[in-house]
Design a protein around this motif. Structure first.
Motif, short mmCIF file in Angstrom:
data_model
loop_
_atom_site.label_atom_id
_atom_site.label_comp_id
_atom_site.label_asym_id
_atom_site.label_seq_id
_atom_site.Cartn_x
_atom_site.Cartn_y
_atom_site.Cartn_z
N ASP A 46 -0.84 0.12 -17.94
CA ASP A 46 -2.08 0.38 -17.22
C ASP A 46 -3.25 -0.19 -17.99
O ASP A 46 -3.17 -0.46 -19.19
CB ASP A 46 -2.27 1.90 -17.03
CG ASP A 46 -3.21 2.22 -15.87
OD1 ASP A 46 -3.76 1.27 -15.28
OD2 ASP A 46 -3.38 3.42 -15.57
N LYS B 106 0.82 -1.21 0.00
CA LYS B 106 0.00 0.00 0.00
C LYS B 106 0.86 1.26 0.00
O LYS B 106 0.56 2.23 -0.72
CB LYS B 106 -0.93 -0.02 1.23
CG LYS B 106 -1.76 1.24 1.42
CD LYS B 106 -2.61 1.56 0.21
CE LYS B 106 -3.67 0.51 -0.02
NZ LYS B 106 -4.57 0.87 -1.14
N LYS C 125 8.54 4.65 -4.38
CA LYS C 125 8.88 3.22 -4.36
C LYS C 125 10.37 3.02 -4.12
O LYS C 125 10.79 2.08 -3.44
CB LYS C 125 8.44 2.57 -5.66
CG LYS C 125 6.93 2.64 -5.92
CD LYS C 125 6.60 2.09 -7.30
CE LYS C 125 5.10 2.11 -7.56
NZ LYS C 125 4.52 3.47 -7.52
N ASP D 187 1.92 2.38 -3.32
CA ASP D 187 0.95 3.11 -4.12
C ASP D 187 0.89 4.58 -3.75
O ASP D 187 0.28 5.38 -4.47
CB ASP D 187 -0.45 2.51 -3.92
CG ASP D 187 -0.61 1.17 -4.64
OD1 ASP D 187 0.14 0.94 -5.61
OD2 ASP D 187 -1.48 0.39 -4.24
N ASN E 83 -2.79 2.13 -10.55
CA ASN E 83 -2.82 2.70 -9.20
C ASN E 83 -3.20 1.67 -8.13
O ASN E 83 -3.18 1.98 -6.94
CB ASN E 83 -3.79 3.89 -9.13
CG ASN E 83 -5.23 3.48 -9.40
OD1 ASN E 83 -5.49 2.41 -9.95
ND2 ASN E 83 -6.16 4.33 -9.02
N GLU E 84 -3.55 0.44 -8.53
CA GLU E 84 -3.86 -0.62 -7.56
C GLU E 84 -2.84 -1.75 -7.60
O GLU E 84 -3.01 -2.77 -6.95
CB GLU E 84 -5.26 -1.20 -7.83
CG GLU E 84 -6.39 -0.25 -7.49
CD GLU E 84 -7.76 -0.90 -7.68
OE1 GLU E 84 -7.80 -2.04 -8.18
OE2 GLU E 84 -8.77 -0.28 -7.33
N VAL F 236 6.35 -4.82 -7.38
CA VAL F 236 5.59 -3.60 -7.67
C VAL F 236 6.36 -2.70 -8.63
O VAL F 236 5.80 -2.15 -9.59
CB VAL F 236 5.27 -2.85 -6.36
CG1 VAL F 236 4.71 -1.46 -6.67
CG2 VAL F 236 4.28 -3.64 -5.53
N GLY G 96 0.20 -1.96 -6.38
CA GLY G 96 0.82 -2.22 -5.09
C GLY G 96 -0.09 -2.99 -4.17
O GLY G 96 0.33 -3.97 -3.53
#
Length: 518
Positions: free
Chosen positions: A497, A65, A72, A68, A389-390, A119, A392
């Protein structure tokens, strides 16, 4: 990023993954000697492994989380520092209690490294292309898993080094990885001012699982299955986990994103990973113990004997990764991997202290092939279904449940092994005419200090009991196969994406164009 930039950054990421994995595999084959030197027991042997897995399990979703929400690269560097400090502390441990505590801290770093590498790679490379790079991941994993036991065995057998260097040796590699990533890694940073991390949910999950695992460790020995202790611990653990689930439905940023895992593909992939984790972690942890205690081989020899399984991981992960990139289909390889894994464990379930090493090697090879084809590809399957965006949260969720499965598997199978060994030793002592009181050290793993009749009995007990835990692993792996059969067949996307859903007008234009082409 260009292909060259990706490879430069990937070199540092793969080195990080290598360090995290080799730290576990080095310890796995040397652990019988480590626990023997610290005069530990079978339960403590299990908890040295369980502590790191549990800490990794509880922290993995948080790291996912945070990936995100924050940098990173910075998170990865923080994880590297935690890993270095904990590795040094493990090397200086003076008893099993200290080692278990430091291994828990090391688990925080190991969990972070494993999920953050996935990730970051997902943020750089599209799922379709990622299959090719997963071959590199599989190769590094295989080298770490093959080289780790060998290095650990040699270190444990070398008098002027000793088992403490099994922890110290990862430090220079980690420092090199830190410097390499500082120079090459360039990942976009996402900053959100309304960040809310679900520390309460993570704490409740860890607490609930810990209570249940402690119950598994002591039930049948310290207290009966039907007792007030069992009722209190099982009831308390389930209640805490129920409360954790309730918390996850109320918080803005849940540590386990329920909206993600409710979807068909993520839910089935997570269920399969849970089963694979239980079978793979729980089974492989005790192979080194089987070869050393059950068969009498040295740590170096035990490391050499695990090569067939690691070779299976190397070949299957590399080949399947390239084939998946070429075809775009991931489900057939996951299902096949699960079936091969189950067959391999079924073969290992027939082990005793006299089983042919050729047969053992063949069964281990099948287990390695199954793990290589299924484990990393399950992560790829779930990453293909979520937006950038999801990534992670989704990666953290599947890694969380895989680690949770491994934690439960190690504890449950360790408890089964301990009870089976205790029963076998008592029966062996009775047949040999030795009183149990005279064999007070039979609960210790310091085999070298035991008198010859007792040593032979203990070795046979461990060798014969190992087959029982692999039979349990077979059943668990079969459940994973059932889950993978219901995965929805989908082609891997070419974009990093998800493409936005077309509007009504765009849909009409697209349909018109398709009609014109027809």
């Amino acid at each position: 990023m260009t292909h060259r930039q990706v490879l430069e950054a990937l070199s540092g990421l793969l080195l990080v993954l290598f360090v995290a994995m080799i730290s576990a595999t080095i310890v796995s084959v040397a652990l019988p000697q480590i626990i023997g030197a610290l005069d530990g027991t079978q339960s403590q042997y299990t908890w040295v492994v369980t502590a790191s897995l549990l800490a990794s399990t509880a922290s993995t979703p948080i790291w996912g989380k945070l990936a995100d929400l924050f940098s990173k690269k910075l998170l990865l560097q923080v994880a590297i520092v935690i890993f270095i400090v904990s590795s040094v502390a493990c090397g200086f441990a003076q008893d099993t209690g200290q080692l278990i505590a430091f291994r828990a801290l090391q688990g925080l770093g190991m969990g972070a490294l494993q999920v953050l590498v996935q990730v970051i790679i997902a943020a750089m490379i599209s799922p379709r292309e990622r299959g090719r790079y997963n071959g590199y991941l599989g190769g590094v994993m295989a080298v770490a898993t093959v080289g780790g036991p060998l290095i650990g065995g040699v270190i444990a057998d070398t008098s002027w080094l000793g088992w403490r260097w099994c922890f110290f040796i990862s430090v220079p590699f980690t420092l090199i990885a830190f410097a390499l990533l500082q120079k090459t890694l360039r990942v976009a940073t996402v900053r959100r001012p309304d960040v809310k991390i679900d520390y309460v949910g993570a704490t409740l999950i860890a607490l609930g699982v810990s209570v249940l695992l402690i119950w598994v460790t002591f039930v049948g020995n310290s207290f009966d299955w039907m007792s007030w202790q069992t009722a209190a611990m099982v009831g308390g653990g389930v209640l805490v986990l129920a409360l954790a689930t309730w918390v996850e439905t109320r918080v803005a940023e849940p540590v386990v994103p329920l909206h993600v895992i409710r979807r068909r593909t993520p839910a089935l992939a997570i269920l399969a990973s849970l089963a694979v984790g239980m079978a793979m972690f729980g089974g492989s942890v005790f192979l080194g113990q089987y070869f050393q205690i059950g068969r009498g081989y040295s740590p170096t020899e035990a490391g050499l004997l695990t090569i067939p399984m690691m070779l299976g991981v190397l070949l299957s992960s590399t080949i399947s990764g390239r084939m998946i990139s070429k075809s775009g289909n991931v489900k057939p390889y996951i299902v096949t991997g699960g079936i091969v894994l189950t067959i391999g464990f079924l073969g290992l379930s027939t082990l005793d202290h006299e089983t042919s090493l050729v047969f053992v090697s063949a069964a281990m090879m099948l287990v390695g092939v199954g793990v290589g084809m299924s484990m990393q590809n399950l992560v790829l399957a779930i990453q293909n279904t979520v937006p950038l965006n999801e990534l992670g949260a989704a990666s953290g969720a599947i890694t969380f449940f895989r680690s949770l499965g491994g934690t439960i598997g190690v504890s449950v199978l360790g408890a089964i092994l301990a009870n089976q060994v205790a029963t076998s030793i008592v029966e062996g002592l009775a047949k040999a005419g030795i009183k149990a009181e005279a064999a007070g050290g039979s609960g210790s793993l310091n085999i070298a200090q035991m008198p010859e009749p007792l040593r032979t009995i203990v070795r046979a007990a461990y060798g014969d009991a190992t087959g029982h835990i692999f039979l349990v692993s077979t059943g668990i792996a079969a459940l994973g196969v059932i889950a993978t059969l219901f995965l929805k067949p989908t082609r891997l996307r070419d974009s990093v994406d998800l493409k936005p859903a077309p509007t009504t007008g765009e849909t009409a234009v697209s349909a018109s164009q398709e009609t014109t082409r027809a």
